[in-house]
Design an enzyme around this catalytic site. Structure first.
Site, short mmCIF file in Angstrom:
data_model
loop_
_atom_site.label_atom_id
_atom_site.label_comp_id
_atom_site.label_asym_id
_atom_site.label_seq_id
_atom_site.Cartn_x
_atom_site.Cartn_y
_atom_site.Cartn_z
N LYS A 10 0.85 -1.19 0.00
CA LYS A 10 0.00 0.00 0.00
C LYS A 10 0.88 1.23 0.00
CE LYS A 10 -3.24 2.70 2.81
NZ LYS A 10 -4.10 2.79 4.01
N GLU A 21 -9.59 11.96 12.28
CA GLU A 21 -8.78 10.81 12.72
C GLU A 21 -7.96 11.10 13.97
OE1 GLU A 21 -5.90 7.31 10.91
OE2 GLU A 21 -6.55 8.96 9.63
#
Length: 396
Positions: free
Chosen positions: A140, A195
């Site tokens: 990723k 977040e």
């Protein structure tokens, strides 16, 4: 770096947003709001770690008579980069923000918009990232792009911050002076992040990584469909697992107990849906400086949610594929106290404001199965948090 300023008179807690000026620090969450003024001392790590320099600065401030000292500020995306951490002279606190007075964005304001890079070049970067993933070099990587907006008149940061808080009082809202030597005007990092990197209260720590996203439509039926698709998406669940697994592994080094849900849930912001895992733990040794909220944040940063897997190779790919430095985007912002308690959020849904210029950034996680056009659209959707606050949502 924030300039040295004189502490201003203490305002009522309800005036925290209107009190923000260059040289100040604002941070709010469901836990409460904190506004700091003045610089008692800087956190200068030298050859040591930031966490030890912060602990020494807090001890020195307490000895000097600073009441309930905290270290506050922001850290850049690249862990080795400089940071704007300092011990404020004055700290004011209030409860979590609720109804906030905020002026509307000025109608009819003319803006010049410059994408960096151009959308086609960003999509090409995603294709190159997919080649690295197919070759086995990465699992990723998160690729970011920016919009540089220029207005006819200077942007008033307190109004922008107030609109962000009014739109989403549950967000981790922040405004931090990040003026650097050589800047001709004050520069402010401002945003409303969904977040939480890490929060500490006593021996209890909480992290809430987000990875895997879908735009919010505003239509209930469409949003229910998008939520269901996100919950069942193998691609998004795999992307989320990279982040949740690594966050749990890092916190496990510091905790005796750790609770990690088996599956993520979906949480929403005014503009996005996100896969979310709320991880909680109990610290082995809360007195250890490495277990302070800043120490834990440094150990976690950067998570795969903003970088990639494996981390070192992802950092290298980001340097190769992103044409410009991220600066404070995808870094961390927050505060830590003398007792180690504190709260740090990831600096996403953020922008740097300097006079008439606003530079906002957004990223998308690239994994096997990613589509360049879809990732471009995802970054556009993430821009909407700041663009709405500027009255420019259609630009995305």
């Amino acid at each position: 770096m924030p300039p040295l300023v004189r502490p201003r008179p203490v305002h009522r807690a309800g005036d925290l947003l209107s009190a923000y000026l260059p040289g100040s620090f604002y941070f709010s969450s469901a836990r409460g709001a904190l506004l700091a003024d003045g610089v008692h001392s800087w956190v200068r790590p030298g050859s040591g770690a930031r966490v030890m320099a912060a602990a020494e600065a807090l001890e020195a401030a307490a000895t000097a008579g600073v009441a309930e000292p905290v270290v506050a500020g922001a850290v850049r995306f690249r862990p080795e980069g400089e940071s704007g951490l300092f011990v404020p002279s004055v700290v004011r606190r209030s409860g979590a923000p609720a109804a906030v007075r905020a002026p509307e964005a000025e109608p009819g304001t003319a803006w010049t918009v410059t994408p960096r890079p151009e959308p086609a070049r960003y999509a090409d970067g995603v294709r190159r990232a997919l080649e690295l993933i197919r070759d086995g070099e990465l699992r990723k990587v998160v690729l970011a792009r920016s919009l540089e907006l220029t207005a006819e008149a200077p942007v008033w940061v307190p109004a922008l911050l107030a609109r962000l808080v009014r739109a989403d009082p549950a967000a981790y809202a922040f405004a931090v002076d990040v003026t650097a030597p050589g800047d001709w005007a004050p520069r402010t990092l401002v945003g409303a992040s969904p977040e939480l990197l890490v929060s500490r209260r006593g021996a209890t720590v909480v992290a809430n990584p987000l990875a895997g996203s879908a735009p919010r439509s505003g239509d209930d039926a469409v949003d229910r469909e998008r939520i269901a698709r996100l919950r069942d998406s193998a691609k998004d669940l795999g992307e989320h697992a990279h982040t949740a697994t690594q966050v749990a592994e890092v916190l496990g080094r510091f905790c005796v107990d750790l609770d990690v849900p088996e599956r993520p849930e979906v949480i929403g912001t005014p503009t996005m849906w996100h896969l979310s895992t709320r991880i909680t733990g109990r610290l082995k040794d809360p007195a250890d400086p490495a277990c302070s909220s800043l120490g834990l944040a440094e150990a976690l940063h950067p998570t795969p949610a903003v970088c990639g897997v494996p981390g070192p190779r992802a950092l290298g790919a980001i340097a190769d594929l992103e044409p410009e430095e991220r600066g404070y985007f995808a870094g961390l912002v927050g505060w830590t106290g003398l007792d180690g308690d504190g709260e740090w959020a990831v600096t996403i849904r953020s922008a740097e404001v300097c006079d008439r210029t606003v530079r906002l950034s957004a990223g998308a996680g690239i994994v096997a199965g990613s589509d360049p056009d879809a990732e471009l659209a995802e970054t556009g959707a993430k821009f909407r948090t700041l663009l709405r606050a500027l009255g420019l949502e259609d630009v995305a």
